[in-house]
Design an enzyme around this catalytic site. Structure first.
Site, PDB file in Angstrom:
ATOM      1  N   ARG A 119      51.210  13.954  32.000  1.00  0.00           N
ATOM      2  CA  ARG A 119      51.959  14.453  30.524  1.00  0.00           C
ATOM      3  C   ARG A 119      53.579  14.920  30.700  1.00  0.00           C
ATOM      4  NH1 ARG A 119      46.910  15.049  30.143  1.00  0.00           N
ATOM      5  NH2 ARG A 119      47.172  15.706  32.264  1.00  0.00           N
ATOM      6  N   THR A 120      53.882  15.670  31.681  1.00  0.00           N
ATOM      7  CA  THR A 120      55.061  16.115  31.619  1.00  0.00           C
ATOM      8  C   THR A 120      56.130  15.151  32.341  1.00  0.00           C
ATOM      9  OG1 THR A 120      54.130  18.382  32.615  1.00  0.00           O
ATOM     10  CG2 THR A 120      56.432  18.058  32.803  1.00  0.00           C
ATOM     11  N   LYS A 156      59.625  11.171  55.455  1.00  0.00           N
ATOM     12  CA  LYS A 156      60.044  11.218  56.645  1.00  0.00           C
ATOM     13  C   LYS A 156      60.735  12.362  57.085  1.00  0.00           C
ATOM     14  CE  LYS A 156      61.828   6.588  55.705  1.00  0.00           C
ATOM     15  NZ  LYS A 156      63.267   5.886  55.430  1.00  0.00           N
ATOM     16  N   ARG A 202      59.317  18.673  39.686  1.00  0.00           N
ATOM     17  CA  ARG A 202      57.963  19.600  39.712  1.00  0.00           C
ATOM     18  C   ARG A 202      57.647  19.439  40.963  1.00  0.00           C
ATOM     19  NH1 ARG A 202      52.438  18.463  36.828  1.00  0.00           N
ATOM     20  NH2 ARG A 202      53.581  19.596  35.214  1.00  0.00           N
ATOM     21  N   HIS A 252      55.947  27.210  34.060  1.00  0.00           N
ATOM     22  CA  HIS A 252      56.036  25.720  33.522  1.00  0.00           C
ATOM     23  C   HIS A 252      56.771  25.896  32.280  1.00  0.00           C
ATOM     24  CE1 HIS A 252      55.392  21.779  32.470  1.00  0.00           C
ATOM     25  NE2 HIS A 252      54.239  21.539  32.627  1.00  0.00           N
TER      26      HIS A 252
HETATM   27  N1   CP Z   1      50.479  20.007  31.331  1.00  0.00           N
HETATM   28  C1   CP Z   1      50.801  19.642  32.204  1.00  0.00           C
HETATM   29  O1   CP Z   1      51.672  19.974  32.915  1.00  0.00           O
HETATM   30  O2   CP Z   1      50.323  18.383  32.458  1.00  0.00           O
HETATM   31  P1   CP Z   1      50.477  17.297  33.673  1.00  0.00           P
HETATM   32  O3   CP Z   1      50.200  18.060  35.114  1.00  0.00           O
HETATM   33  O4   CP Z   1      49.747  16.036  33.613  1.00  0.00           O
HETATM   34  O5   CP Z   1      52.021  17.116  33.786  1.00  0.00           O
END
Ligand code: CP
Length: 320
Positions: A59-60, A87, A109, A137
């Site tokens: 999603r993100t 590496k 992320r 998040h």
């Molecule tokens: N909600 C969320 O962060 O989903 P993903 O891990 O798929 O990005």
């Protein structure tokens, strides 16, 4: 020029209620762009954005990529596998090499809590935290707030309970900060082993029985059991967890009022949430995903120095 959000978006803990409201209000006009036949406006033309996804995401990552492309930014997405991180190249060296190619923003992320701030303190580009370890998040928190505000009209006084694996959840932390700043009442519910020791310091109500949480709440934000982060026996078994804390249709039907259902995804169907709840009439789980694109467009636009009052005008220039 410093943006209305500052240089970076790293967490909701450090945002003011006005800044949170600004993102939500800016996201509203951007929603319409995704409904057009040609989903593109020139608001970020000339900006170069790198998406560094060093941990799995559907999603993100895709939502950020759509948001960037719909605003006409030039984008590159990098995962740790296949990059020189494999590496042994460090995060900072990776980012500095990207900056040498004249980028403007980094979306990151990372599995380590604090990785986004670590990077933001060391590079000039804007940094957006797309989830760092168990810390925060922020764009998930913002899209959850927008989804709740869409449904209830206001967040002030709204009763929201976060159910499940709060201990390992960056989504829970961003939700707690964001909801409380916007005047909502927040509760958590889950087995003691999956609640942080210091949960009382967050100023939330704690329910040990999911039936009580459902009776109290106007909305439940149900969290995934993060089995990949559990290095000890936090729960006896998935079946036992579902029996005691799973959100089922039967449990919701016993409540004296309707309860809105959110889940950040990915879901463990039949564990923290049953399928007839996830796909049921009170679920806004896919609305959350739709709102994610608009919220990320708003964050990108504002960090790039876009003026909030011009967000409506920024929608022009694309074909409807
Ligand atoms: N909600 C969320 O962060 O989903 P993903 O891990 O798929 O990005």
């Amino acid at each position: 020029m410093t943006s209305a959000l500052g240089k970076d978006l790293l967490d909701l803990e450090s945002l003011t209620p006005d800044q949170i409201r600004l993102v939500l209000d800016t996201a509203v006009p951007f929603k319409e762009i995704s409904e057009r036949a040609i989903k593109k406006v020139p608001a970020l033309r000339g900006q170069t954005i790198v998406n560094l996804f060093f941990e799995a995401s559907t999603r993100t990552r895709i939502s950020f990529e759509f948001a960037e492309k719909r605003l006409s930014a030039d984008t590159v997405s990098i995962a740790s596998s296949g990059s020189s991180v494999q590496k042994g190249e460090t995060l900072v060296d990776t980012a500095r090499n990207l900056e040498a190619m004249r980028i403007d923003m980094v979306v990151i992320r990372h599995g380590a809590s604090g990785a986004a701030r670590f990077l933001a303190d060391r590079i000039e580009s804007n940094v957006i935290n797309a989830g760092d370890g168990t810390h925060e998040h922020p764009t998930q928190g913002l899209l959850d707030l927008l989804t709740l505000r869409d449904h209830f009209g206001s967040l002030e006084g709204l009763r929201v309970c976060i159910v499940g694996d709060v201990l390992h959840s960056r989504v829970a932390r961003s939700n707690i900060w964001g909801l409380k700043k916007m005047g909502a009442e927040v509760a958590v519910c889950g087995p003691k082993s999956l609640l942080p020791y210091s949960i009382a310091d967050f100023g939330v109500t704690v329910f040990s029985r999911v039936e009580e949480a459902i009776e109290w709440a106007q909305a439940l934000n149900i969290l995934r059991l993060q089995l990949e982060r559990m290095h000890a026996g936090y729960i006896p078994s998935l079946r036992e967890y579902n029996r005691v804390f799973g959100v089922s249709r039967e449990r919701l039907e016993r409540a004296t009022h309707d309860v809105l259902i959110l889940h950040p995804g990915p879901m463990n169907r039949g564990v923290e949430i049953d399928s007839d709840v996830a796909d049921g009439p009170h679920s806004v789980i896919l609305n959350q995903v739709t709102n994610g694109v608009a919220v990320r467009m708003a964050v990108l636009y504002l960090l790039a120095g876009g003026r909030p009052e011009l967000a409506e005008a920024a929608k022009g220039g694309g074909e409807r």
